[in-house]
Design a protein around this motif. Structure first.
Motif, PDB file in Angstrom:
ATOM      1  N   GLN A 385       0.808  -1.212   0.000  1.00 30.02           N
ATOM      2  CA  GLN A 385       0.000   0.000   0.000  1.00 30.02           C
ATOM      3  C   GLN A 385       0.847   1.270   0.000  1.00 30.02           C
ATOM      4  O   GLN A 385       0.418   2.318  -0.478  1.00 30.02           O
ATOM      5  CB  GLN A 385      -0.927   0.007   1.222  1.00 30.02           C
ATOM      6  CG  GLN A 385      -1.920  -1.132   1.256  1.00 30.02           C
ATOM      7  CD  GLN A 385      -2.878  -1.086   0.076  1.00 30.02           C
ATOM      8  OE1 GLN A 385      -3.328  -0.012  -0.331  1.00 30.02           O
ATOM      9  NE2 GLN A 385      -3.183  -2.254  -0.480  1.00 30.02           N
ATOM     10  N   GLN A 388       1.375   3.712  -2.952  1.00 30.79           N
ATOM     11  CA  GLN A 388       0.388   4.683  -3.387  1.00 30.79           C
ATOM     12  C   GLN A 388       0.777   6.104  -2.969  1.00 30.79           C
ATOM     13  O   GLN A 388       0.073   7.058  -3.292  1.00 30.79           O
ATOM     14  CB  GLN A 388      -0.984   4.316  -2.822  1.00 30.79           C
ATOM     15  CG  GLN A 388      -1.497   2.976  -3.338  1.00 30.79           C
ATOM     16  CD  GLN A 388      -2.867   2.635  -2.820  1.00 30.79           C
ATOM     17  OE1 GLN A 388      -3.599   3.488  -2.346  1.00 30.79           O
ATOM     18  NE2 GLN A 388      -3.240   1.366  -2.925  1.00 30.79           N
ATOM     19  N   ASN A 438      -2.621   1.530  -9.688  1.00 31.45           N
ATOM     20  CA  ASN A 438      -2.356   2.369  -8.518  1.00 31.45           C
ATOM     21  C   ASN A 438      -0.961   2.981  -8.565  1.00 31.45           C
ATOM     22  O   ASN A 438      -0.759   4.133  -8.175  1.00 31.45           O
ATOM     23  CB  ASN A 438      -2.523   1.553  -7.234  1.00 31.45           C
ATOM     24  CG  ASN A 438      -3.953   1.106  -7.012  1.00 31.45           C
ATOM     25  OD1 ASN A 438      -4.894   1.747  -7.505  1.00 31.45           O
ATOM     26  ND2 ASN A 438      -4.140   0.014  -6.285  1.00 31.45           N
ATOM     27  N   SER A 441      -0.826   5.856 -11.065  1.00 32.67           N
ATOM     28  CA  SER A 441      -1.619   6.987 -10.590  1.00 32.67           C
ATOM     29  C   SER A 441      -0.936   7.707  -9.434  1.00 32.67           C
ATOM     30  O   SER A 441      -1.211   8.887  -9.181  1.00 32.67           O
ATOM     31  CB  SER A 441      -3.012   6.504 -10.150  1.00 32.67           C
ATOM     32  OG  SER A 441      -2.907   5.625  -9.046  1.00 32.67           O
ATOM     33  N   SER A 442      -0.017   7.015  -8.738  1.00 30.44           N
ATOM     34  CA  SER A 442       0.683   7.618  -7.607  1.00 30.44           C
ATOM     35  C   SER A 442       1.950   8.344  -8.023  1.00 30.44           C
ATOM     36  O   SER A 442       2.446   9.189  -7.274  1.00 30.44           O
ATOM     37  CB  SER A 442       1.048   6.532  -6.577  1.00 30.44           C
ATOM     38  OG  SER A 442      -0.101   5.841  -6.141  1.00 30.44           O
TER      39      SER A 442
END
Length: 1588
Positions: A385, A388, A438, A441-442
């Motif tokens: 995670q 992100q 993800n 997009s990060s």
């Protein structure tokens, strides 16, 4: 004593010259080590005299004489001797002599003038630089330098020179002991320096090492750098300067070492990391002390965060050490520590913990040899995670685009996870799609394009397997639309496309192309690419695999082009703009059409055919442009196409009349026409307005096109280039004939006549290019015409028929030659001769390479002849005279067999087609020839099994030939040899299918279609199935267990197929499904079509079922059948087939097999088989209730006892009673049968087996409910109390553990709860629902949608379940043990941790223990204890291997063996697990042990023997001295008597048992541990009651 003796000699002999003479050796003599040692001792004695100030003992002259004589020994004896040792000597004695001479050199240098030491160093230094002309070896030169270093400590210039040579040795490729020698030299050099000088030298060494590694970050450089950093760690990590921790390049080396392939390098890197952490913790100061703005810091320490930092690095070290185990059960519990590391890094930010440390963890997992561990690491990263967050995403970007993409190429990662069904998207692929979405997009907006480009370039940097590339492409296609890629991205995507072209899985290749194209549409920044760039890119997608007109993908491209029109980068020229001044698709297409047909003026020289790729690109552009324009309002397709194609149509209109039209222009126009016709599909497909308009425009000019082609084919093609050009013309002619009926039929007889005349010309003795090219073109023309006749695209008129008869006569008559005798087989075996070229024809015009490829042209000539022969032999009514000429047919068959040996494998299909027609006609008269033809053909096909491109077409052609319906009808009496050969081939095909998926499917599909019932009463081909009953019987139980990679490819195939229209490849690629379920599906579809009223069909079903039941009986004889084993699957398939055919059986046949069914019920069957047998019995009793009495017999106790092998076999029949409700309505006396059922159920309720009791209680409950529903019978009223008491007692089982759980579970089980034997009787239940609910592996489930694809499947029984109850159920079985919830690994309090004594100093081995073989490089060292273990008396490698491991773990100083060859023994290595690499080993023969022990006694060792003697001490009472030598006895004889006398003490282990001896390794381990325990106790207590 030696010193006393020496002083006495010196004091009594004032004249030392005789002593010099006696102790020195002649220059040409090899001295003994003892003599060198004696001379050294003599000079050491003189040293005291020379240093005394009393001149009465030595006069100045005498003093100078001694010094001169000493220096003479150095130059005339020591250095020449060392040179001889370097070139001539090897082995341990020479090492001892070398050490003695170096000791002598040290003494000589000390005695002489200080300048002598410098001159000696200058003389030796060149040898350290590996100069070929130098005489000293590097090792000896290093020993000399080390010996004289104390005398050079004040000479900074020389020490700098020595350091430079040593640093040069660091970079030198490994040669013997060079790295180890350099380490020793550096350590000696640093040991002789002052503190101030030491810091300077260390800084230079550190800078040199780190700079070298930073410049060349290769595995070899990393390994060498870590070797030296580890060896120097004591100096580098001391409190003084220099401090390596602030050095960025130092940490690069450490991190590279942590992910190194070599485990030694990894251990060194981890050692350095732990030393740095420990040093930071001890000093407790900021590190680095200052930091420049923007400077990257990989390691940071602050006192205020010391506790958190310590915990972080402890967890980190634990993870890295555990990953060395390579065992999932050890590593998995530690993976949660990675989460804690990530959380700490995320919480504290990158200021304290650099993300690159986490990357080392993942990369280490990616390099693991354990694929499961590798997959765990990949999945863990995909679920990270923290990525992100933009800062972390950017920090990880280089890792993601490099090592991470590399590890994703491992195909095994994409195996479906437990619980996933066949055809589901692999778990890792789903996670990959989410992760990439993800991740990108990060990323910061300015870095997205750069990172994506690097990722795509990494994809194109190597060849990928189909499966990984497919799912990576799919993940890219699912990224959010964002213009991130420019022209470089488009180029990189084209490189990735080339990777997809290397795999033979065509469907997967096409799917990967589809996803890559979708990725491009989403990610390309159109402002950076031109329309030409885009269409050049699109031309790389194959129309027969991905980008095909009419698919969803094609429409998406059209929509994209329309939406982006006007936004593309302008072209260099201005000719592609529309009225608005912007680039448009239409203007671009018009421009490239004009450029395409524009050619330079023609020349007299022959030209090669234009590159067809230009025509491919243009044809696709025209169709895309047309479809884009069609979506515009008010578009007129016909007019737009006419304007667009005007240059092409204008050329076509005058192609046959304009004599000055350049040939190249005509050829290019025909190439474009051919490609347009191919891309618009066949007439059978749906024709839209674009296709209709396009064909109408082209067919308007069909006459000039046809006239031009025929004219060119009839005599104008005579150059080598024209062979390829003829192929173009014939393909265009073929497409025209197929797509329209307006073609001139009169041109074909003309073409046949001309070609026949060319072939009939006599062959020249020296063939010319023109004659041979004309023959090749003629045969190709005839083959094309024959192919069109077979396709019925040409009308068979009288003149055409007459010419074909002439062609047939030509082939079968003797070949007319003027220079050789006629061939007995006529023109059937005529070959195209290689033309003789002379002068300008040899290499002019590029014809040299074409002649080199003449063999291919000749092969096509042969192939085309067999195409003609195949048509001629098939044409009915035309060749009646040939059919009666058996000799001609036999000759033709013989020639066809010969042709198979001459033709390339991809050109043999026409020969197969010819043989398929001829063989049935010759089988009666020429059986031997037919058998030879079949054998030769099979050998050819079998030899192609490794060539997927040619194998499958050849296999299909061979099976059509070998299993022709006429041959299938043959009986053993009519053609015994041929039928035997056919059966043998069928067996070999089945055997081949076990290793090559899909082979049996081809055979079975052909046979089933041949045997399918027809309405023709005279069709007797069905009867041939009885001669080959083994084929359908094997098909019913077929399903080999393939390798995991083959299974994975099958699963991915299924997944792509289920995408249906979402993946254009499904609509384009011809189905080549090689699913191993296909043979069963074909067999089941065939059986479902059988009509029970037909006697032959009835006979086949009965014979097949008897065969299958016998196979089930034989399989049941296996001692133990495990779940999902091949035996289990075979049994399950047998009963699935029998159950499918049950409604078609007649009562008499059911009666005959019922006992076999009951016998099978008593066997110990797996759950899936058990349910099918129970269902079978239920249906038999429903359809034939008269057999109910035979059913009751199965409960007879005597019969049950005969089947003691299965104590729970009776459960099968009790399960039938549970479903008695569907049987009772069919019975004549239901009350009587219910009473019988109640009696049986009650009887088995008291069985001693728990499972039997549960089944009986459930049957009792169901039967009693039926009785209650009908009203209690007076005869049963007496049993009411007993029954209700039993049921009440059962229902009252509360809080009684598993009993209550199992009672609840069996009542809720699908077979007794949701399943209805009558309602749910369907193919879906038998082949999909039951297997999925009863624990069978998912590759045994046949979903209904697969069978729906077989159009010939009968709907009796129904294909799908009408009721939805069964489809809602989940798999489960009540007899399974209770399963606890899966362990949750959120945090493990305790994990396995291997002890690594990393705090031990890195030191080189003691000079007395130079035991490691020379070829071994210096390893990570540690400070050994003083325990010396002697195992020279032990001879078993297993004991020695285990002992080596024990000694290394507990830090023994060395292990002594009788022979160092033991360490290469596989039994030794299996127990030592590489500990021999970390432990000094010494070789001492048993005969030398006495001398060895004496030497060690003089070195103050306590000699301890492990032996039971009269005076031995108990182990618990004995206190080991620090310097202990542990002598181990032989496995059988123990310690010999002569050695017992040399022992200081014997120690025995107290025992309690009867056996009075332990294994020698176990005994040694106990003593070694006791020694270690006492040392640890002494160290920790610091107050020793006894000397330690």
């Amino acid at each position: 004593m030696n010193s006393v003796l020496l002083n006495a000699v010196l004091s009594t002999s004032p004249d030392y010259e005789p002593l010099f003479e006696s102790l020195c050796w002649p220059a040409d003599v090899w001295p003994e080590t003892e003599r060198v040692g004696a001379l050294t001792a003599f000079l050491e004695g003189l040293e005291d005299l020379l240093l005394q100030s009393d001149r009465s003992l030595l006069t100045p002259a005498k003093r100078q004489c001694l010094l001169d004589r000493t220096e003479s020994i150095l130059w005339s004896r020591c250095l020449p001797l060392l040179s001889r040792i370097s070139t001539e000597a090897e082995g341990s004695p020479c090492r001892e002599l070398t050490a003695a001479v170096c000791g002598l050199v040290a003494v000589c240098v000390r005695l002489c003038d200080p300048a002598v030491a410098g001159r000696t160093a200058q003389a030796v230094l060149p040898s350290l630089q590996l100069h070929e002309e130098e005489q000293l070896s590097v090792e000896i030169a290093s020993d000399v330098i080390i010996a004289i270093l104390p005398s050079l400590s004040g000479d900074d210039h020389l020490t700098s020179s020595i350091l430079s040579c040593a640093l040069l040795g660091i970079r030198t490729p490994p040669e013997g002991l060079l790295p180890r020698v350099t380490v020793r030299l550096l350590l000696a050099l640093l040991g002789c320096c002052s503190d101030a000088r030491l810091s300077i030298l260390l800084q230079k060494i550190l800078t040199e090492l780190c700079t070298w590694h930073a410049l060349e970050r290769t595995p070899a450089v990393t390994e060498r750098t870590l070797l030296f950093l580890t060896a120097l760690s004591d100096h580098l990590l001391a409190a003084s300067e220099p401090d390596p921790r602030p050095c960025l390049r130092f940490w690069w080396a450490v991190q590279d070492g942590l992910i190194h392939r070599d485990n030694v390098s990894r251990k060194r890197a981890l050692y350095l990391l732990k030393r740095c952490v420990a040093s930071s913790q001890e000093q407790d100061v900021d590190c680095p002390r200052s930091q420049e703005s923007g400077e990257e810091v990989l390691f940071k320490w602050t006192p205020k965060n010391s506790k958190m930092l310590r915990e972080f690095w402890e967890d980190y070290v634990l993870v890295m050490e555990t990953l060395e185990e390579n065992q999932v059960h050890v590593v998995r519990p530690v993976l949660n520590r990675i989460d804690s590391l990530i959380q700490t890094t995320e919480k504290e930010g990158q200021d304290l913990f650099h993300p690159s440390w986490l990357l080392c963890v993942y990369q280490r997992m990616f390099h693991s040899e354990n694929k499961t561990l590798m997959k765990a690491g990949v999945c863990h990263l995909l679920e990270l995670q923290v990525l992100q967050q933009p800062a972390f995403a950017l920090a990880f970007s280089q890792f993601i685009t490099g090592p991470f993409i590399d590890v994703l190429s491992e195909m095994s990662l994409y195996c479906k996870a437990p619980g996933q069904s066949v055809g589901a998207c692999p778990e890792l692929a789903i996670k990959l799609q989410i992760f990439l979405k993800n991740f990108f997009s990060s990323l910061p907006a300015e870095d997205k394009g750069r990172v994506l480009l690097q990722m795509i370039q990494q994809l194109g940097s190597k060849h990928w397997c189909a499966v990984p590339l497919l799912f990576l492409s799919q993940a890219l296609s699912n990224l959010a639309p964002n213009p991130m890629l420019g022209i470089d991205g488009l180029t990189s995507l084209r490189e990735v496309l080339r990777c997809t072209m290397i795999t033979h899985q065509v469907l997967l290749r096409g799917a990967a192309q589809c996803f890559l194209l979708k990725s491009a549409l989403c990610l390309i920044d159109v402002s950076t690419v031109t329309l030409d760039d885009v269409f050049t890119f699109l031309a790389n997608f194959r129309a027969d695999e991905s980008l095909c007109r009419g698919t969803k993908l094609w429409n998406e491209v059209c929509v994209w082009l329309l939406s982006k029109e006007g936004s593309f980068k302008p072209m260099p020229t201005n000719g592609n703009t529309d009225a608005t001044g912007k680039d448009s698709v239409k203007a671009y297409t018009q421009g490239i059409i004009h450029s395409f047909v524009r050619v330079p003026p023609c020349t007299d020289q022959s030209e090669s055919l234009p590159d067809p790729k230009d025509a491919d690109k243009l044809a696709m552009s025209i169709l895309l442009c047309t479809d884009v324009n069609r979506s515009r309002p008010g578009a007129d397709i016909g007019q737009d196409l006419q304007l667009l194609l005007f240059p092409l149509l204008e050329t076509l209109s005058r192609v046959s009349t304009n004599l000055y039209l350049p040939l190249r222009k005509a050829d290019k126009s025909l190439q474009l026409v051919l490609r347009l016709l191919q891309l618009t599909g066949t007439p059978k497909e749906c024709v839209d307005d674009v296709t209709a308009a396009l064909k109408r425009l082209i067919f308007q000019h069909i006459d000039p096109i046809q006239e031009f082609i025929v004219r060119r084919l009839c005599g104008e093609l005579q150059e080598l280039f024209d062979v390829e050009r003829a192929d173009l013309y014939l393909n265009v002619l073929k497409q025209l004939a197929i797509h329209t009926s307006n073609i001139q039929q009169a041109s074909f007889p003309k073409l046949i006549k001309h070609s026949l005349s060319i072939l009939q010309k006599p062959t020249q003795q020296i063939p010319s290019v023109a004659s041979q090219v004309a023959k090749a073109v003629a045969m190709a023309s005839l083959a094309t015409v024959c192919g069109l006749i077979e396709l019925r695209a040409i009308v068979m008129e009288a003149d055409t028929l007459s010419l074909l008869k002439q062609l047939n006569e030509h082939f079968y008559k003797a070949a007319p030659t003027s220079w050789q005798s006629p061939s007995p087989w006529g023109c059937l075996s005529e070959r195209l001769l290689k033309p003789h070229t002379a002068g300008s024809l040899s290499v002019e015009g590029g014809q040299g390479p074409l002649l080199q490829d003449w063999g291919r042209t000749s092969a096509y000539f042969m192939r085309n002849r067999w195409i003609c022969l195949s048509l001629l032999i098939k044409t009915a009514g035309m060749l009646s005279e040939l059919h009666t000429n058996r000799d001609a047919l036999a000759a033709a068959l013989t020639c066809s067999v010969e042709a198979l040996t001459l033709l390339p494998s991809d050109l043999v299909l026409p020969v197969f087609a010819f043989m398929e027609t001829v063989l049935p006609q010759l089988v009666q008269e020429e059986e031997a020839l037919c058998v030879e033809a079949l054998s030769r053909t099979w050998e050819l096909v079998h030899g192609l099994s490794s060539n997927a491109h040619d194998f499958w077409p050849a296999l299909k052609g061979f099976i059509s030939l070998a299993f022709h319906k006429t041959l299938l009808l043959l009986t053993d009496q009519e053609a015994p040899v041929l039928t035997a050969a056919m059966k043998q081939i069928a067996t070999k095909l089945m055997e081949l299918s076990e290793s090559k998926n899909g082979v049996f499917s081809v055979l079975l599909q052909h046979c089933c279609h041949t045997w399918l019932p027809t309405r023709d009463p005279d069709d007797d081909v069905f009867s041939s199935v009885f001669s080959h009953i083994n084929i359908p019987a094997e098909a019913c139980v077929y399903g080999p267990v393939f390798r995991r990679d083959q299974r994975l490819v099958q699963d991915v195939h299924t997944y792509v197929e289920q995408l249906d229209g979402e993946c254009a490849a499904n609509a384009v690629v011809a189905s080549d499904n090689r699913d191993d379920q296909l043979p069963r599906m074909y067999a089941l579809a065939f059986l479902s079509c059988l009509d029970p009223s037909n006697q032959q069909h009835e006979r086949l079903m009965e014979k097949l079922v008897v065969t299958l039941l016998e196979k089930d009986k034989n399989t049941s004889k296996s001692v133990r059948i495990s779940s999902n084993s091949l035996q289990h699957r075979v049994k399950n398939r047998v009963w699935q087939t029998v159950l499918l055919l049950l409604p078609k059986f007649k009562e008499e046949f059911v009666t005959s097999i019922l006992n076999k069914v009951f016998e099978a019920g008593f066997c110990s069957n797996q759950a899936s088989v058990k349910y099918l047998i129970e269902w079978m019995i239920i249906l038999v009793l429903v359809h034939y209730p008269q057999h109910i009495d035979r059913f009751w017999v199965c409960f007879n106790m005597d019969l049950v006892q005969q089947h003691e092998g299965s104590k729970t076999g009776i459960c099968t029949f009790l399960a039938v009673l549970v479903h008695f409700s569907v049987i009772v309505p069919k019975l004549k006396n239901p009350d009587v049968q219910l009473a019988k059922a109640l009696d049986v159920a009650l009887q088995w309720c008291f069985h001693n087996n728990f499972s039997v009791r549960l089944y009986a209680l459930l049957a009792l409950k169901r039967v009693w409910s039926l009785i209650e529903a009908r009203g209690e019978d007076d005869g049963l009223r007496g049993l009411s109390t007993v029954v209700k008491a039993c049921l009440h007692q059962t229902e009252a089982l509360k809080n009684t553990g598993n009993a209550n759980k199992n009672w609840t579970r069996i009542q809720e089980h699908f077979f007794f709860c949701a399943f209805d034997p009558i309602r749910d009787y369907s193919i879906e239940t038998i082949f999909y629902t039951f297997p999925s609910l009863s624990g069978l592996a998912d590759d045994e489930w046949i979903p209904p949608w697969k069978l729906e694809k077989l159009s010939w499947v009968s709907q009796v029984p129904p294909l799908r379940n009408a009721a939805p109850q069964m489809s809602r159920l989940q798999p489960g079985d009540w007899i399974q043990q209770d399963k606890s919830e899966e362990d949750k690994e959120d945090r493990w309090a305790e994990v396995q941790k291997k002890i690594t004594p990393w705090r031990l100093d890195i030191q080189d081995q003691d000079p007395d223990l130079q035991l490691v073989p020379q070829q071994r490089v210096a390893r990570v060292g540690k400070q050994h204890g003083a325990l010396l273990v002697v195992a020279s008396l032990i001879d078993k490698p297993t004991n020695l291997g285990g002992l080596c491991r024990t000694c290394e773990i507990f830090g023994a100083s060395a292990l002594v063996l009788d022979n160092l060859r033991h360490i290469t023994d596989k039994h030794f290595q299996s127990l030592s697990v590489s500990s021999e690499l970390w432990l000094p080993l010494l070789e001492v023969k048993p005969l030398e042990l006495a001398d060895f022990l004496q030497v060690k006694k003089r070195q103050d060792y306590c000699i301890v023997g492990v032996e039971q003697t009269a005076n031995s001490q108990n182990l618990q009472d004995f206190h080991f001295p620090e310097k202990t030598l542990l002598l181990l006895g032989n496995e059988r004889e123990g310690i010999p008597a002569n050695l017992l006398q040399l022992l200081d003490v014997c120690v025995e282990i107290p025992q309690q048992g009867v056996i009075r001896s332990l294994n020698v390794h176990v005994s040694a381990a106990l003593l070694i541990w006791e020694y270690t325990r006492q040392r640890l106790t002494c160290t920790s207590s610091q107050v020793k009651s006894k000397p330690c």
